[in-house]
Design an enzyme around this catalytic site. Structure first.
Site, PDB file in Angstrom:
ATOM      1  N   HIS A 176       3.977  21.525  65.159  1.00  0.00           N
ATOM      2  CA  HIS A 176       2.977  20.798  65.348  1.00  0.00           C
ATOM      3  C   HIS A 176       3.077  19.487  66.063  1.00  0.00           C
ATOM      4  CE1 HIS A 176      -0.440  24.080  64.139  1.00  0.00           C
ATOM      5  NE2 HIS A 176       0.327  24.039  63.451  1.00  0.00           N
ATOM      6  N   LYS A 194     -10.312  10.638  65.889  1.00  0.00           N
ATOM      7  CA  LYS A 194      -9.661  11.316  65.377  1.00  0.00           C
ATOM      8  C   LYS A 194      -8.910  10.204  64.364  1.00  0.00           C
ATOM      9  CE  LYS A 194      -8.110  11.074  69.536  1.00  0.00           C
ATOM     10  NZ  LYS A 194      -7.745  12.465  69.881  1.00  0.00           N
ATOM     11  N   ARG A 195      -7.488  10.705  63.359  1.00  0.00           N
ATOM     12  CA  ARG A 195      -7.287  10.320  62.337  1.00  0.00           C
ATOM     13  C   ARG A 195      -6.515   8.809  63.173  1.00  0.00           C
ATOM     14  NH1 ARG A 195      -6.385  11.732  57.556  1.00  0.00           N
ATOM     15  NH2 ARG A 195      -5.362  10.502  57.277  1.00  0.00           N
ATOM     16  N   LYS A 204      -1.982   7.397  68.149  1.00  0.00           N
ATOM     17  CA  LYS A 204      -2.756   7.950  69.218  1.00  0.00           C
ATOM     18  C   LYS A 204      -4.046   6.365  69.606  1.00  0.00           C
ATOM     19  CE  LYS A 204      -3.928  11.595  65.908  1.00  0.00           C
ATOM     20  NZ  LYS A 204      -3.833  13.057  67.085  1.00  0.00           N
ATOM     21  N   THR A 217      -6.558  19.076  69.782  1.00  0.00           N
ATOM     22  CA  THR A 217      -7.914  19.868  69.620  1.00  0.00           C
ATOM     23  C   THR A 217      -9.680  19.128  70.554  1.00  0.00           C
ATOM     24  OG1 THR A 217      -8.246  19.821  67.672  1.00  0.00           O
ATOM     25  CG2 THR A 217      -7.152  22.093  68.825  1.00  0.00           C
ATOM     26  N   LYS A 234     -12.567  19.989  72.563  1.00  0.00           N
ATOM     27  CA  LYS A 234     -14.467  20.264  72.507  1.00  0.00           C
ATOM     28  C   LYS A 234     -14.715  18.962  73.063  1.00  0.00           C
ATOM     29  CE  LYS A 234     -12.469  20.540  67.476  1.00  0.00           C
ATOM     30  NZ  LYS A 234     -11.861  20.251  66.670  1.00  0.00           N
TER      31      LYS A 234
HETATM   32  C1  NBG Z   1      -0.902  17.528  64.939  1.00  0.00           C
HETATM   33  C2  NBG Z   1      -1.101  17.546  66.388  1.00  0.00           C
HETATM   34  C3  NBG Z   1      -2.038  17.659  67.127  1.00  0.00           C
HETATM   35  C4  NBG Z   1      -2.274  18.955  67.487  1.00  0.00           C
HETATM   36  C5  NBG Z   1      -2.759  19.665  65.982  1.00  0.00           C
HETATM   37  C6  NBG Z   1      -2.884  20.983  65.589  1.00  0.00           C
HETATM   38  C7  NBG Z   1       0.371  17.393  62.597  1.00  0.00           C
HETATM   39  C8  NBG Z   1       1.368  17.566  62.300  1.00  0.00           C
HETATM   40  N1  NBG Z   1      -0.067  17.556  63.966  1.00  0.00           N
HETATM   41  O1  NBG Z   1      -2.141  17.859  68.263  1.00  0.00           O
HETATM   42  O2  NBG Z   1      -0.679  15.992  66.669  1.00  0.00           O
HETATM   43  O3  NBG Z   1      -3.925  19.236  68.176  1.00  0.00           O
HETATM   44  O4  NBG Z   1      -1.388  19.213  64.515  1.00  0.00           O
HETATM   45  O5  NBG Z   1      -1.770  21.947  66.527  1.00  0.00           O
HETATM   46  O6  NBG Z   1      -0.723  17.316  61.936  1.00  0.00           O
END
Ligand code: NBG
Length: 867
Positions: free
Chosen positions: A405, A600-601, A606, A711, A715
């Site tokens: 991920h 987002k976080r 980001k 994601t 949405k």
């Molecule tokens: C996160 C990514 C996102 C992705 C999500 C789900 C982790 C390690 N990765 O871009 O940064 O949408 O995983 O796949 O949290």
């Protein structure tokens, strides 16, 4: 010492694992003619007592009242919204249990191949609304609740989010569970039942993020789970591992704790199939140490029980960083060991030889957190089941699958060898053994290539040595995938390049992430969902499970009446958000403005910083304009929300800058009709459900090549919000699907990033020269326009020096993209057309599509409908 032990018992658990059946796994016996035998008592008496799902309003209200009276021990005159929610939730729970029970029995009887989704995080959010939608009982419950004198919306607000996750990774796991059940796939999730989920975020008067624990279970019983106190496993830590002849070993001593199962029911949408999410809680094996207790040493007596309970007490709040903490490694092993013991037990119940294990079991690793499943399964097979090493390795590598991920180096897990040796001595031996035969094979293929061996080794040299979990996950798996096309390509060409060269390309593939349209359209945007249902002229159960049907909306982009309805819904969603902000923060939001959202976080990659610097730039420009010029400006409201990891200083400074910039900008009478900024504290799934349907545009502006997928971008677009973004992650595929003229792209592309960083390092150009507009913004912040400038220096210096995330390179084109947004927004009719076309083309991003790709291409499992 080993010579006095009966060799047959070596490596076996002290006593055979016994699992007393209660709900799952019970199947009736049949007589000689194949007819089911009634197990006990008078069949007709039993059958009179059995009930089915309550579907009519009178039986629903009866059930709710019954729970008020008995489960809650309350009455109509002392029932508040919370009590009414609890009673209604218990009533829904009863229905879920019926379906869940039938599903588990059906799966047990049919013994299909099953897939297990191991994720350290499941960010489920609220359940009540989702359960009602999936059961198809929303209208009935609404009517019943109204008849009982309550309001459905008020009751929905009573539920606390289950926030057992940090961000996208945990929410993806939740979407995949919803889709697995909805697509009738035999999939179980395995995770941890943290006592405390992700911290609650507060903002101090100075704009500082403060953290507060999230005791989500404190409100009493959680109606959405079934405690399974009979389903327990012992998990060992520390101790010693003595190698025995024949490749086996004896691991003994150390600490043993108990894993107790809690089952969360996961209903599919418009199907009886109700899957299971099994969460483990840690408990001491014995209550407390009686010797110490009797000697009056109470502290010592409870010490070990406290340390056992600590394992599942809290979710680590770090997103994209690893800290090498012992407790975290304990969590990972505790969870994988309990899950594998459970999976192996279930497999043994069907009495097949272990060589057939991969025909019945697929295990998906959600990132590297569950990688210990690989050495743990080896340990079970070799030490407990006495399967030869080579055969065991075949079984493992045909069973396990790994999803990566992120390619960010700080997020790639590594564990210090000394810590592993201490906590999991047997697993460290197994990892060394895997490594040796792996590297021997690599050497055979690339003779003499020592650099390659060092790069590929499971062990990274250094002080201390470290175990590279991504390498272990990769070589122990049958397939490896990334989560969007670009990201999967980066996995293949960067972090796992050597492995592609060694194992071949076919093992490495892509499954682009998806989101569940149940929660992220129907639930969060009921009016839009109703309009779609009316327009497509099919029941919503059809298009919600076949999202490509949204394409049929395309012609309606040309229909003025439809556009009017579409726009009116967006407007009401903006008002709903404004109402939320008003009631929670006491602030008035201008709903005539464009809504621009980034949620987002908080993370440097980001680039929320880029956004707030852009906002300040806009503010400075507005200040310079004449009144006549200002009249032509498109009013904008900018929303931010997101949590920073508690130890992430720079990310916390960004929050502080946003909050203080908002304070100044929102108070300025010259500009406040044209620009306001809000930082909404304590971002959560539930807050996202209010924010997402209200956006005109949303921002997904990571440095190219850093956001694996994203994601929330999906949405927003599904809800008809347009996207401002970099050419990164799933943004690319969204643009392909909805048409590039419907998204606003900017910024450098991935291949340029490395070179730009090189330039920053070796041929730095001052910001003043490179990007005067940005330099001006930085100066204003330094000079105290938004409070003490000194405070922000560390943040500003990340841009002035090094600028790893390329803000100086992308700022001008970012501002350019936002100007394009303003221009496009002036043509309202064309904007609405873009919005409709965007929603209409988002079918690909359903998590149903994604989970079916996993099921078909990786796991080889098939849907199995519960009658
Ligand atoms: C996160 C990514 C996102 C992705 C999500 C789900 C982790 C390690 N990765 O871009 O940064 O949408 O995983 O796949 O949290």
């Amino acid at each position: 010492m080993t010579s006095v032990i009966d060799p047959k018992t070596i490596g076996k658990p002290a006593r055979p694992r016994r699992h007393i059946r209660t709900l799952t796994g019970y199947t009736p016996e049949t007589d000689d003619s194949g007819k089911e035998k009634w197990p006990r008592g008078d069949e007709s008496v039993w059958k009179q007592g059995l009930r089915s799902v309550n579907t009519d309003v009178p039986s629903i209200t009866k059930s709710i009242v019954n729970h008020v009276q008995t489960s809650l021990a309350r009455q109509a005159y002392n029932l508040d919204d919370l009590g009414a929610y609890q009673a209604a939730a218990l009533s829904v729970r009863d229905d879920l249990i019926l379906n869940w029970n039938d599903t588990q029995i059906h799966y047990t009887q049919k013994t299909p191949k099953r897939a297990y989704y191991l994720s350290l995080e499941f960010l489920m959010g609220r359940t009540f609304d989702n359960a009602l939608l999936n059961l198809g009982l929303k209208d009935q419950y609404r009517e019943g609740i109204t008849k009982l004198g309550f309001n459905m919306e008020d009751l929905l607000e009573q539920e606390r989010d289950a926030a057992l996750g940090n961000g996208g990774l945990g929410r993806l796991a939740a979407c995949y569970l919803d889709s697995s059940a909805s697509q009738e796939l035999p999939v179980w999730g395995y995770g941890l039942r943290y006592q405390y989920g992700i911290f609650q975020q507060l903002i101090s008067p100075e704009g500082q993020q403060l953290e507060q624990p999230d005791p989500w279970l404190a409100g009493g019983e959680n109606p959405w789970e079934l405690p399974r106190l009979d389903v327990t496993y012992e998990v060992r830590f520390y101790g010693t591992a003595d190698r025995l002849p024949g490749g086996r070993a004896l691991w003994q001593g150390g600490q043993e704790v108990l894993a107790v199962a809690y089952d969360v029911m996961v209903p599919g949408c418009y199907t009886k199939n109700t899957n299971n999410l099994r969460l483990w809680e840690s408990k001491p094996k014995r209550g407390f140490d009686l010797n110490s207790f009797n000697a009056g040493d109470y502290e010592h007596a409870v010490e070990s029980s406290n340390s056992a309970a600590a394992i599942t007490s809290v979710l680590y709040p770090n997103d994209h960083t690893t800290f090498g903490k012992e407790l975290r490694l304990k969590q990972q092993y505790f969870w994988t060991a309990a899950s594998l013991a459970d999976i192996v037990r279930r497999f043994k119940n069907i009495a097949k030889p272990f060589s057939e294990f991969p025909d019945y079991v697929a295990i998906q690793l959600n990132d590297t957190h569950p990688t210990l499943a690989i050495p743990e399964l080896m340990r079970i097979l070799v030490d407990e089941e006495e399967i030869p090493w080579g055969k065991a390795w075949d079984i493992v590598t045909n069973t396990v699958f790994y999803t990566n991920h992120t390619v960010l180096p700080e997020a790639l897990e590594k564990w210090p060898v000394p810590l592993m040796e201490h906590l999991l001595p047997r697993h460290m031996q197994i990892i060394y053994d895997i490594n040796l035969s792996f590297l021997q094979a690599v050497e055979k293929k690339f003779p003499g290539d020592r650099d390659r061996l060092a790069r590929m080794s499971l062990i990274e040299e250094g002080f201390p040595k470290q175990v590279r979990m991504a390498h272990l996950a990769c070589i122990g798996s049958r397939k490896v995938n990334g989560v969007a096309e670009l990201h999967s390509e980066l996995v293949r060409t960067t972090i796992l390049k050597d492995f592609v060269e060694f194992e071949g390309l076919s093992k490495f593939s892509n499954v682009t992430n998806g989101i569940t349209p149940r929660r992220w359209l129907d639930q969060c945007n009921p009016e839009l969902s109703a309009l779609i249902t009316k327009t497509l002229k099919v029941d919503k159960s059809v298009w919600l499970k076949d999202l490509d049907r949204l394409k049929e909306l395309l012609p309606y982009a040309e229909d003025a009446a439809f556009r009017k309805e579409w726009a009116a819904i967006k407007q009401r969603n903006k008002e709903r958000l404004a109402h939320h902000v008003e009631t929670t923060l006491g602030l008035t939001v201008n709903t005539n403005a464009m809504f621009d959202v980034q949620i987002k976080r908080l993370h440097e990659y980001k680039r929320q910083t880029l956004n707030i610097l852009g906002v300040i730039h806009r503010y400075l420009k507005l200040k310079q304009m004449s009144a006549a010029e200002r009249k032509k400006v498109n009013p904008r409201v900018v929303f931010f929300a997101g949590k920073a990891a508690p130890g992430y200083y720079i990310a916390k400074l960004t929050i502080r800058l946003i909050v203080n910039a908002a304070r100044i900008i929102n108070a300025d009478p010259d500009t406040r009709d044209l620009l306001t900024v809000y930082f909404l504290p304590d971002y959560s799934v539930s807050l996202a459900e209010v924010l997402i349907p209200s956006s005109d545009i949303s921002q997904h502006i990571s440095t190219a090549g850093t956001e694996a997928s994203g994601t929330s971008n999906m949405k927003f677009c599904l809800n008809g919000g347009l996207l401002v973004g970099t050419v990164d992650g799933a943004n690319i595929e969204i643009a392909e699907a909805v048409g590039e003229n419907n998204v606003f792209f900017f910024g450098h592309l991935t291949p340029a990033v490395e070179d730009l960083r090189y330039q920053h390092m070796y041929r730095p150009v001052p910001v003043e020269e490179k990007c005067p507009a940005l330099a001006n913004v930085l100066d204003k912040i330094s000079s105290g326009m938004f409070g003490d400038g000194e405070v922000y220096e560390p943040l500003l210096n990340t841009i002035r020096q090094g600028d790893f995330y390329l803000l100086t390179d992308d700022f001008d084109s970012y501002i350019g993209a936002l100007d394009m947004v303003d221009k496009a927004y002036l043509d309202k009719e064309e904007w609405i057309k873009k919005s409709i076309r965007t929603t209409a083309n988002m079918g690909k991003f359903s998590s149903d599509r994604a989970i079916l790709e996993y099921a078909e291409s990786f796991w080889s499992i098939e849907p199995i409908k519960v009658p």
